[in-house]
Design a protein around this motif. Structure first.
Motif, mmCIF file in Angstrom:
data_model
loop_
_atom_site.group_PDB
_atom_site.id
_atom_site.type_symbol
_atom_site.label_atom_id
_atom_site.label_comp_id
_atom_site.label_asym_id
_atom_site.label_seq_id
_atom_site.Cartn_x
_atom_site.Cartn_y
_atom_site.Cartn_z
ATOM 1 N N THR A 1 56.178 7.144 94.743
ATOM 2 C CA THR A 1 56.489 6.818 96.135
ATOM 3 C C THR A 1 55.502 5.796 96.686
ATOM 4 O OG1 THR A 1 55.091 8.604 97.006
ATOM 5 C CG2 THR A 1 57.371 9.166 96.467
ATOM 6 N N ARG A 2 55.852 5.221 97.827
ATOM 7 C CA ARG A 2 54.953 4.276 98.496
ATOM 8 C C ARG A 2 53.984 5.062 99.394
ATOM 9 N NH1 ARG A 2 56.972 1.713 102.213
ATOM 10 N NH2 ARG A 2 59.048 2.670 102.337
ATOM 11 N N PRO A 3 52.684 4.903 99.230
ATOM 12 C CA PRO A 3 51.719 5.634 100.062
ATOM 13 C C PRO A 3 51.931 5.413 101.552
ATOM 14 C CG PRO A 3 50.608 4.620 98.191
ATOM 15 C CD PRO A 3 52.008 4.095 98.189
ATOM 16 N N SER A 4 52.381 4.217 101.937
ATOM 17 C CA SER A 4 52.566 3.931 103.363
ATOM 18 C C SER A 4 53.673 4.765 103.979
ATOM 19 C CB SER A 4 52.880 2.439 103.555
ATOM 20 O OG SER A 4 54.074 2.084 102.861
ATOM 21 N N ALA A 5 54.622 5.228 103.153
ATOM 22 C CA ALA A 5 55.737 6.014 103.675
ATOM 23 C C ALA A 5 55.287 7.363 104.214
ATOM 24 C CB ALA A 5 56.794 6.216 102.581
ATOM 25 N N PHE A 6 54.101 7.821 103.807
ATOM 26 C CA PHE A 6 53.586 9.105 104.272
ATOM 27 C C PHE A 6 52.958 8.996 105.664
ATOM 28 C CE2 PHE A 6 53.970 9.616 99.784
ATOM 29 C CZ PHE A 6 54.214 10.961 99.566
ATOM 30 N N LYS A 7 52.795 7.757 106.161
ATOM 31 C CA LYS A 7 52.086 7.552 107.418
ATOM 32 C C LYS A 7 52.923 6.896 108.513
ATOM 33 C CE LYS A 7 48.160 8.169 107.615
ATOM 34 N NZ LYS A 7 47.367 9.367 107.952
ATOM 35 N N CYS A 8 53.955 6.123 108.128
ATOM 36 C CA CYS A 8 54.643 5.291 109.127
ATOM 37 C C CYS A 8 55.654 6.057 109.955
ATOM 38 C CB CYS A 8 55.323 4.100 108.446
ATOM 39 S SG CYS A 8 56.691 4.572 107.347
ATOM 40 N N PHE B 1 69.333 2.368 96.700
ATOM 41 C CA PHE B 1 70.324 1.642 97.494
ATOM 42 C C PHE B 1 71.182 2.601 98.317
ATOM 43 C CE2 PHE B 1 69.436 -1.185 93.879
ATOM 44 C CZ PHE B 1 69.051 -2.329 94.555
ATOM 45 N N SER B 2 71.455 3.773 97.751
ATOM 46 C CA SER B 2 72.286 4.748 98.464
ATOM 47 C C SER B 2 71.468 5.824 99.157
ATOM 48 C CB SER B 2 73.267 5.395 97.472
ATOM 49 O OG SER B 2 72.557 6.031 96.418
ATOM 50 N N GLY B 3 70.141 5.726 99.061
ATOM 51 C CA GLY B 3 69.286 6.703 99.740
ATOM 52 C C GLY B 3 69.361 8.083 99.129
ATOM 53 N N CYS B 4 69.502 8.137 97.829
ATOM 54 C CA CYS B 4 69.593 9.431 97.138
ATOM 55 C C CYS B 4 68.397 9.589 96.193
ATOM 56 C CB CYS B 4 70.885 9.529 96.339
ATOM 57 S SG CYS B 4 72.363 9.506 97.363
ATOM 58 N N GLY B 5 67.802 10.784 96.216
ATOM 59 C CA GLY B 5 66.659 11.046 95.355
ATOM 60 C C GLY B 5 65.974 12.351 95.736
ATOM 61 N N VAL B 6 64.700 12.463 95.401
ATOM 62 C CA VAL B 6 63.896 13.644 95.722
ATOM 63 C C VAL B 6 62.996 13.273 96.893
ATOM 64 C CG1 VAL B 6 62.134 15.238 94.899
ATOM 65 C CG2 VAL B 6 63.974 14.507 93.354
ATOM 66 N N PHE B 7 63.143 13.974 98.018
ATOM 67 C CA PHE B 7 62.418 13.657 99.245
ATOM 68 C C PHE B 7 61.314 14.693 99.499
ATOM 69 C CE2 PHE B 7 66.369 11.431 99.561
ATOM 70 C CZ PHE B 7 66.094 10.281 100.282
ATOM 71 N N PHE B 8 60.237 14.218 100.137
ATOM 72 C CA PHE B 8 59.055 15.065 100.336
ATOM 73 C C PHE B 8 58.787 15.402 101.799
ATOM 74 C CE2 PHE B 8 58.537 12.636 96.453
ATOM 75 C CZ PHE B 8 58.195 13.621 95.538
ATOM 76 N N GLY B 9 59.712 15.063 102.677
ATOM 77 C CA GLY B 9 59.516 15.334 104.096
ATOM 78 C C GLY B 9 59.347 16.813 104.410
ATOM 79 N N ALA C 1 65.679 8.949 113.939
ATOM 80 C CA ALA C 1 64.762 10.089 114.014
ATOM 81 C C ALA C 1 63.460 9.751 113.300
ATOM 82 C CB ALA C 1 65.401 11.320 113.383
ATOM 83 N N VAL C 2 62.361 10.147 113.931
ATOM 84 C CA VAL C 2 61.052 9.903 113.329
ATOM 85 C C VAL C 2 60.833 10.900 112.197
ATOM 86 C CG1 VAL C 2 58.568 9.852 113.737
ATOM 87 C CG2 VAL C 2 60.139 9.020 115.495
ATOM 88 N N LYS C 3 60.441 10.403 111.047
ATOM 89 C CA LYS C 3 60.225 11.251 109.881
ATOM 90 C C LYS C 3 58.855 11.930 109.971
ATOM 91 C CE LYS C 3 64.074 9.804 108.009
ATOM 92 N NZ LYS C 3 64.428 8.759 108.985
ATOM 93 N N PRO C 4 58.698 13.096 109.325
ATOM 94 C CA PRO C 4 57.386 13.770 109.318
ATOM 95 C C PRO C 4 56.328 12.868 108.677
ATOM 96 C CG PRO C 4 59.098 15.229 108.475
ATOM 97 C CD PRO C 4 59.706 13.859 108.578
ATOM 98 N N THR C 5 55.141 12.879 109.244
ATOM 99 C CA THR C 5 54.047 12.071 108.710
ATOM 100 C C THR C 5 52.810 12.941 108.516
ATOM 101 O OG1 THR C 5 53.315 11.450 110.932
ATOM 102 C CG2 THR C 5 54.876 9.974 109.828
ATOM 103 N N VAL D 1 58.828 6.096 109.526
ATOM 104 C CA VAL D 1 60.127 5.407 109.506
ATOM 105 C C VAL D 1 60.904 5.766 108.248
ATOM 106 C CG1 VAL D 1 61.287 3.163 109.504
ATOM 107 C CG2 VAL D 1 59.234 3.518 110.904
ATOM 108 N N ASP D 2 60.284 5.573 107.097
ATOM 109 C CA ASP D 2 60.927 5.890 105.822
ATOM 110 C C ASP D 2 60.324 7.163 105.244
ATOM 111 O OD1 ASP D 2 62.461 3.524 105.903
ATOM 112 O OD2 ASP D 2 60.718 2.389 105.182
ATOM 113 N N GLU D 3 61.179 8.102 104.924
ATOM 114 C CA GLU D 3 60.692 9.350 104.319
ATOM 115 C C GLU D 3 60.348 9.099 102.854
ATOM 116 O OE1 GLU D 3 62.131 13.983 103.594
ATOM 117 O OE2 GLU D 3 63.436 12.548 104.653
ATOM 118 N N PRO D 4 59.165 9.546 102.393
ATOM 119 C CA PRO D 4 58.797 9.336 100.980
ATOM 120 C C PRO D 4 59.843 9.925 100.054
ATOM 121 C CG PRO D 4 56.926 10.163 102.234
ATOM 122 C CD PRO D 4 58.119 10.280 103.131
#
Length: 408
Positions: A56-63, A114-122, A14-18, A65-68
């Motif tokens: 977070t990585r700034p690129s994650a807000f635009k690509c 590694f487990s994909g757990c944290g605070v997400f901003f999508g 699924a495409v993440k919000p950008t 693929v990876d949700e910030p």
């Protein structure tokens, strides 16, 4: 025999919000900051939000693929913020309620990349359009609040002048005392900033009603119309280089003399100005024009849009007076795209009467198809700069408007 591809292999990620094109991470944070108070997020929680999003990585807000995501633990965030982990938990809870973050943690509350757990901003990224609209509403309310404060200030100046004139009329002592008591109860200028928009709207309407009531009372004490009694633009000094906007005997603050030089160029303001094509009128012509110019003639020089506001003021008051023009000019500012600060600067340099005339002139020129003004705000500020250098020609501009109105 054809063997169908397994479902997991066909499944698309699924495409993440950008963020929309042109917006970067820092711009997104500024947008959230602008609407945070409307979302119920306080300043401390916003500082925690900024701390988390900075990891977070700034690129994650635009690509897409990876949700910030912020993988920092609450203790790590607390250390960066200089507060306790308990405070961070409270801030995170507030941010979740506001729909700005989503927490996905392990069973023990741990966060790990590694487990994909944290605070997400999508969830917040998906609301960018909503936040943009909300920010526009906030900005519109802020501008409306500033305009109402300016109008209340105009009412205050005008009413103070009227009360000074009424105080010597003993037969109206009780009525004047009533008006003065109501006036004394007005909140201070600082208190206006703390009012909600609705509260300020109600107060400004009450202030205007009291000012109109006092103006009508003053009008009734004179044998002739206030418009005929005092020309607000008169050549009382017979000096061609100085044009007071009022009678020198009038002590009302709203009518303090405002001096503008009659010679010198108009501000360019990036305008193809036709003022120079009007010719130079004789001093006698100027004096005659100034003496005859009253509210009705000034009304005739206005644009149709300004006349609409003046008609509203005339309906409220039963007639036009100079204060009507001041209020109408202020109501035209947003329609012309003129920032409130430009009006405040004009009032500070020129005083209110002349500032109104500058807005009237700017507005009339904007409405004239033969004149090109790219920015009404820039033109008004240009007039203020001309006043600072002693080259402002208000009367010449009014004469120019009058001549053009005759040719139509």
């Amino acid at each position: 025999m054809h063997v169908p591809q397994s479902l997991p292999a066909r499944r698309c990620e699924a495409v993440k919000p950008t963020l929309p094109r042109g917006m970067e991470r820092d711009g997104f944070v500024a947008l959230v900051d602008a609407v945070a108070s409307c979302l119920g997020v306080g300043a401390a929680a916003m500082m925690t939000f900024r701390t988390m999003i900075a990891s977070t990585r700034p690129s994650a807000f635009k690509c897409g693929v990876d949700e910030p995501c912020c993988y920092l633990s609450q203790n790590e965030i607390a250390h960066k913020r200089g507060v306790t982990a308990c405070r961070i938990r409270q801030h995170e809870a507030a941010l979740v309620r506001a729909g700005l973050i989503e927490k996905r943690t392990m069973a023990n509350g741990a966060r790990s990349g590694f487990s994909g757990c944290g605070v997400f901003f999508g969830v917040a990224i998906a609301r960018v359009e909503e936040f943009l609209s909300l920010r526009d509403e906030i900005e519109a309310d802020r501008r409306a609040h500033a305009r109402l404060r300016g109008q209340r200030s105009s009412h205050k100046r005008h009413l103070k002048g009227i009360l000074r004139e009424l105080v010597g009329c003993h037969r109206l002592a009780a009525e004047v005392e009533r008006i003065h008591q109501n006036f004394a109860g007005w909140p201070s200028g600082q208190a206006l900033h703390r009012m909600s928009l609705e509260e300020l709207q109600n107060h400004e309407a009450e202030a205007e009603a009291l000012t109109i009531s006092a103006s009508n009372l003053l009008h009734e004490t004179h044998d002739r119309s206030l418009d005929n009694e005092r020309s607000h633009i008169q050549d009382t000094t017979q000096d061609s280089n100085e044009v007071p906007c009022n009678d020198h005997n009038d002590t009302r603050s709203v009518g303090k003399p405002t001096r503008s030089t009659v010679s010198g160029p108009q501000p360019s303001g990036r305008v193809r100005c036709l003022e120079r094509q009007d010719g130079v009128a004789s001093e006698a012509h100027k004096s005659k024009f100034i003496q005859k110019l009253g509210c009705d003639r000034l009304y005739g020089l206005c644009s149709e849009e300004m006349k609409m506001w003046l008609d509203i003021e005339r309906q409220k008051r039963g007639r036009l007076d100079f204060h009507s023009f001041v209020i109408a000019a202020q109501k035209r500012l947003p329609e012309l795209g003129i920032h409130q600060s430009a009006w405040d600067e004009a009032v500070g340099v020129l005083e209110e009467d002349a500032a109104m005339l500058c807005v009237l002139i700017t507005d009339a020129k904007v409405a004239d198809p033969e004149i090109t003004i790219l920015s009404a705000g820039a033109y008004l500020r240009g007039m203020v700069r001309a006043q600072r250098t002693g080259s402002l020609n208000i009367m010449g501009s009014l004469i120019g408007l009058n001549e053009r109105s005759r040719r139509r």
